[in-house]
Design an enzyme around this catalytic site. Structure first.
Site, PDB file in Angstrom:
ATOM      1  N   PHE A 124      68.920  48.414 -10.297  1.00 15.77           N
ATOM      2  CA  PHE A 124      70.170  48.639 -10.970  1.00 15.77           C
ATOM      3  C   PHE A 124      70.867  49.552 -10.376  1.00 15.77           C
ATOM      4  CE2 PHE A 124      72.666  50.495 -14.533  1.00 15.77           C
ATOM      5  CZ  PHE A 124      73.130  49.317 -14.928  1.00 15.77           C
ATOM      6  N   GLU A 128      76.195  56.977  -7.635  1.00 16.09           N
ATOM      7  CA  GLU A 128      76.843  57.043  -6.334  1.00 16.09           C
ATOM      8  C   GLU A 128      77.031  58.554  -5.930  1.00 16.09           C
ATOM      9  OE1 GLU A 128      80.721  55.150  -6.545  1.00 16.09           O
ATOM     10  OE2 GLU A 128      79.844  53.427  -7.324  1.00 16.09           O
ATOM     11  N   GLY A 132      76.582  60.714 -10.486  1.00 14.55           N
ATOM     12  CA  GLY A 132      75.326  60.657 -11.051  1.00 14.55           C
ATOM     13  C   GLY A 132      75.224  60.882 -12.521  1.00 14.55           C
ATOM     14  N   GLY A 348      42.410  75.418  -4.352  1.00 19.11           N
ATOM     15  CA  GLY A 348      42.872  74.988  -3.135  1.00 19.11           C
ATOM     16  C   GLY A 348      43.088  73.450  -2.675  1.00 19.11           C
ATOM     17  N   GLU A 371      66.886  58.909 -14.227  1.00  8.86           N
ATOM     18  CA  GLU A 371      67.214  58.080 -15.444  1.00  8.86           C
ATOM     19  C   GLU A 371      67.904  59.198 -16.406  1.00  8.86           C
ATOM     20  OE1 GLU A 371      65.461  54.900 -17.118  1.00  8.86           O
ATOM     21  OE2 GLU A 371      64.284  54.393 -15.057  1.00  8.86           O
ATOM     22  N   GLU A 375      69.126  68.136 -18.410  1.00  9.06           N
ATOM     23  CA  GLU A 375      70.472  68.605 -18.722  1.00  9.06           C
ATOM     24  C   GLU A 375      71.285  67.511 -19.613  1.00  9.06           C
ATOM     25  OE1 GLU A 375      69.240  69.305 -15.755  1.00  9.06           O
ATOM     26  OE2 GLU A 375      68.771  71.466 -16.009  1.00  9.06           O
TER      27      GLU A 375
HETATM   28  C1  LIG Z   1      63.554  58.443  -6.631  1.00 10.26           C
HETATM   29  C2  LIG Z   1      64.858  58.352  -7.414  1.00 10.26           C
HETATM   30  C3  LIG Z   1      65.037  56.769  -7.949  1.00 10.26           C
HETATM   31  C4  LIG Z   1      66.305  56.659  -8.475  1.00 10.26           C
HETATM   32  N1  LIG Z   1      66.501  55.354  -9.013  1.00 10.26           N
HETATM   33  C5  LIG Z   1      67.868  55.113  -9.518  1.00 10.26           C
HETATM   34  C6  LIG Z   1      68.047  53.723  -9.750  1.00 10.26           C
HETATM   35  O1  LIG Z   1      67.277  52.811  -9.663  1.00 10.26           O
HETATM   36  N2  LIG Z   1      69.303  53.399  -9.898  1.00 10.26           N
HETATM   37  C7  LIG Z   1      70.244  54.385 -10.154  1.00 10.26           C
HETATM   38  O2  LIG Z   1      71.480  53.956 -10.445  1.00 10.26           O
HETATM   39  N3  LIG Z   1      70.093  55.722  -9.793  1.00 10.26           N
HETATM   40  C8  LIG Z   1      68.654  55.981  -9.431  1.00 10.26           C
HETATM   41  N4  LIG Z   1      68.471  57.465  -9.282  1.00 10.26           N
HETATM   42  C9  LIG Z   1      69.446  58.356  -9.449  1.00 10.26           C
HETATM   43  C10 LIG Z   1      69.269  59.402 -10.220  1.00 10.26           C
HETATM   44  O3  LIG Z   1      69.532  58.727 -11.582  1.00 10.26           O
HETATM   45  C11 LIG Z   1      70.260  60.588 -10.270  1.00 10.26           C
HETATM   46  O4  LIG Z   1      69.771  61.294  -8.954  1.00 10.26           O
HETATM   47  C12 LIG Z   1      70.440  61.472 -11.427  1.00 10.26           C
HETATM   48  O5  LIG Z   1      70.884  60.674 -12.496  1.00 10.26           O
HETATM   49  C13 LIG Z   1      71.409  62.829 -11.196  1.00 10.26           C
HETATM   50  O6  LIG Z   1      72.405  62.370 -10.580  1.00 10.26           O
HETATM   51  P1  LIG Z   1      72.916  63.134  -9.260  1.00 10.26           P
HETATM   52  O7  LIG Z   1      71.738  63.164  -8.585  1.00 10.26           O
HETATM   53  O8  LIG Z   1      74.131  62.588  -8.835  1.00 10.26           O
HETATM   54  O9  LIG Z   1      72.761  64.847  -9.762  1.00 10.26           O
HETATM   55  P2  LIG Z   1      74.226  65.558 -10.363  1.00 10.26           P
HETATM   56  O10 LIG Z   1      74.796  64.692 -11.624  1.00 10.26           O
HETATM   57  O11 LIG Z   1      75.095  65.916  -9.365  1.00 10.26           O
HETATM   58  O12 LIG Z   1      73.536  66.827 -10.978  1.00 10.26           O
HETATM   59  C14 LIG Z   1      73.244  67.950 -10.426  1.00 10.26           C
HETATM   60  C15 LIG Z   1      72.698  68.928 -11.276  1.00 10.26           C
HETATM   61  O13 LIG Z   1      73.810  69.384 -12.116  1.00 10.26           O
HETATM   62  C16 LIG Z   1      73.319  69.172 -13.597  1.00 10.26           C
HETATM   63  N5  LIG Z   1      74.581  68.886 -14.392  1.00 10.26           N
HETATM   64  C17 LIG Z   1      75.557  67.948 -14.050  1.00 10.26           C
HETATM   65  N6  LIG Z   1      76.599  67.870 -15.207  1.00 10.26           N
HETATM   66  C18 LIG Z   1      76.149  69.048 -15.885  1.00 10.26           C
HETATM   67  C19 LIG Z   1      76.636  69.478 -16.934  1.00 10.26           C
HETATM   68  N7  LIG Z   1      77.906  68.951 -17.626  1.00 10.26           N
HETATM   69  N8  LIG Z   1      76.102  70.427 -17.809  1.00 10.26           N
HETATM   70  C20 LIG Z   1      74.970  70.982 -17.023  1.00 10.26           C
HETATM   71  N9  LIG Z   1      74.335  70.485 -15.960  1.00 10.26           N
HETATM   72  C21 LIG Z   1      75.098  69.502 -15.461  1.00 10.26           C
HETATM   73  C22 LIG Z   1      72.371  68.115 -13.468  1.00 10.26           C
HETATM   74  O14 LIG Z   1      71.677  68.123 -14.573  1.00 10.26           O
HETATM   75  C23 LIG Z   1      71.520  68.528 -12.285  1.00 10.26           C
HETATM   76  O15 LIG Z   1      70.699  69.395 -12.462  1.00 10.26           O
HETATM   77  C24 LIG Z   1      67.398  57.821  -8.451  1.00 10.26           C
HETATM   78  C25 LIG Z   1      67.024  59.095  -8.091  1.00 10.26           C
HETATM   79  C26 LIG Z   1      65.839  59.208  -7.351  1.00 10.26           C
HETATM   80  C27 LIG Z   1      65.861  60.787  -6.566  1.00 10.26           C
END
Ligand SMILES: Cc1cc2nc3c(=O)[nH]c(=O)nc-3n(C[C@H](O)[C@H](O)[C@H](O)COP(=O)(O)OP(=O)(O)OC[C@H]3O[C@@H](n4cnc5c(N)ncnc54)[C@H](O)[C@@H]3O)c2cc1C
Length: 387
Positions: A124, A128, A132, A348, A371, A375
């Site tokens: 899925f 991007e 996120g 260790g 997922e 936050e």
């Molecule tokens: C191993 C892995 C597998 C994944 N699999 C999938 C997949 O199959 N499909 C898919 O679509 N995605 C996938 N993801 C993406 C994942 O869902 C996102 O990384 C996640 O939702 C966070 O988005 P971001 O990395 O852009 O972080 P950001 O949204 O940029 O967040 C950065 C930080 O800011 C915080 N933050 C953001 N907005 C706020 C707010 N308003 N108030 C307080 N804090 C905030 C967040 O909680 C986080 O701590 C995967 C990620 C990983 C690492």
């Protein structure tokens, strides 16, 4: 009174998956983790057991189970190997479930039997680089042309998107704009089925991750990807609402996986505390260690009750969004906290990768991020409280 007593069928499922996890998955976990290799053989055997079809009706090649059955299986696998558990979770909750929930009869007939068999995997593609937590920031576009969608953009972190058996990725894309009631212009997002052999679709080289090393995660690029108009999943412009629903349901599954990880840390810590001698006695005879492990057990138990409750609500057709967010929040933190404490109990040896607790230590962090971050869960809970 809620009744969380497992049925005989569910107990049989737990026993079968537990045996498989201990005897087939666990012996090869450390090797796949170290080699960063996808466990094709294990996945094929899970397919034969019907695990990829657990929550789908038999008419689509499924096992006729439900979200509860899926959660129980994920908990058992998550106990020993989070990479394998997330492969199953993403394949079912993110790959196949959107087709089952929002697909036409034709789309279901085309994809579900294949995906339920585990012979093919789907992913899925929502996240991007600029979208996120704030998924409304989607920049990937899809425009109509001669009875086709032409998709351009890129995705980040997509699970199961680049294995040898991946056949489908459902992507979210902006298909238009509309004026909101406050006069602002909003993007309309739709979900579109993209078979992975479509020209212009590319899974870029896999990430070098901290954990979940045996699971498959890639950035994707989509360049003039043309798929038939009929590949639209659900209603045009409703993609945002659809994937929010998919994520709500998926959180129950991820919470179950995380509960398994939290429980796996308890099991390992109890075993080791009874064995390991220091100062003339097993370390488990010292109250400092006992209290640490007792707290870990309480965390795993609380996480289990939380996902059971969210799953029971989903199955009863009751509102479950806030409870799924709570389950994901509690279970993700339980896994991370228990992994840290179990590593401490191991001393260790807990810092040596071949030990299961070391893997849980590296693997569990993403349970507070993927997922929906911690936050984001807090935002959903606060919203439910009217804040
Ligand atoms: C191993 C892995 C597998 C994944 N699999 C999938 C997949 O199959 N499909 C898919 O679509 N995605 C996938 N993801 C993406 C994942 O869902 C996102 O990384 C996640 O939702 C966070 O988005 P971001 O990395 O852009 O972080 P950001 O949204 O940029 O967040 C950065 C930080 O800011 C915080 N933050 C953001 N907005 C706020 C707010 N308003 N108030 C307080 N804090 C905030 C967040 O909680 C986080 O701590 C995967 C990620 C990983 C690492």
């Amino acid at each position: 009174m809620p009744d969380f007593e497992l049925s005989e069928e569910h107990r049989d499922l737990v026993a079968a998956v537990r045996e498989f996890a201990d005897e087939v998955i666990a012996p090869v976990s450390a090797r796949h983790d170290e080699e960063h290799s996808f466990p094709y053989k294990v996945v094929a055997q899970m397919g034969e057991m019907g695990l990829f079809g657990l929550p789908f009706p038999e008419e689509y090649g499924g096992m006729g189970g439900d979200a509860f059955a899926l959660g129980l299986a994920l908990e058992e696998i998550g106990r020993v190997d989070q990479s394998v558990a997330i492969t199953l979770e993403a394949a079912v909750s993110l790959g196949a479930m959107p087709v089952y929930r929002f697909g036409t009869e034709e789309q279901k007939q085309q994809w579900l039997p294949l995906l339920a068999s585990g012979e093919a995997l789907a992913g899925f593609g929502l996240t991007e680089s600029e979208a996120g937590s704030d998924a409304g920031g989607t920049r990937t576009t899809a425009r109509r042309e001669d009875g086709h969608w032409v998709i351009n953009g890129s995705k980040e972190f997509i699970t199961n998107s680049g294995t040898d058996i991946t056949r489908l990725v459902t992507v979210t894309a902006v298909t238009g704009t509309r004026e909101a009631s406050d006069g602002s212009v909003r993007k309309e997002i739709s979900t579109i089925l993209v078979p992975t052999d479509t020209p212009g679709f590319r899974a870029e080289p896999a990430y070098n991750k901290v954990g979940w090393n045996a699971s498959d995660t890639h950035p994707l690029s989509l360049t003039d990807v043309r798929v038939p108009e009929e590949n639209l999943l659900g209603t045009e412009g409703r993609g945002y609402a659809n994937f929010l629903h998919i994520l709500d349901e998926g959180r129950i599954a991820i919470a179950a996986l995380a509960t398994g990880a939290a429980q796996g840390c308890v099991d390992e810590a109890v075993r080791y505390a009874k064995e390991r001698q220091a100062f003339g006695a097993a370390i488990g005879s010292y109250q400092g260690i006992q209290f640490k492990i007792a707290r870990m057990a309480a965390r795993a138990h609380t996480a289990r009750l939380a996902w059971y409750d969210a799953a029971a609500r989903l199955l009863a057709g009751r509102p479950f969004k806030a409870q799924a967010a709570m389950a994901k929040l509690i279970a993700g933190e339980a896994a991370m906290d228990n992994a840290r404490d179990a590593t401490q109990v191991f001393g260790g040896y807990g810092f040596i990768n071949e030990f299961r607790v070391a893997r849980h230590y590296r693997d569990s962090k993403i349970l507070e991020v993927g997922e929906g971050t911690t936050e984001v869960q807090l935002m959903l809970i606060a919203r439910d409280l009217g804040l």
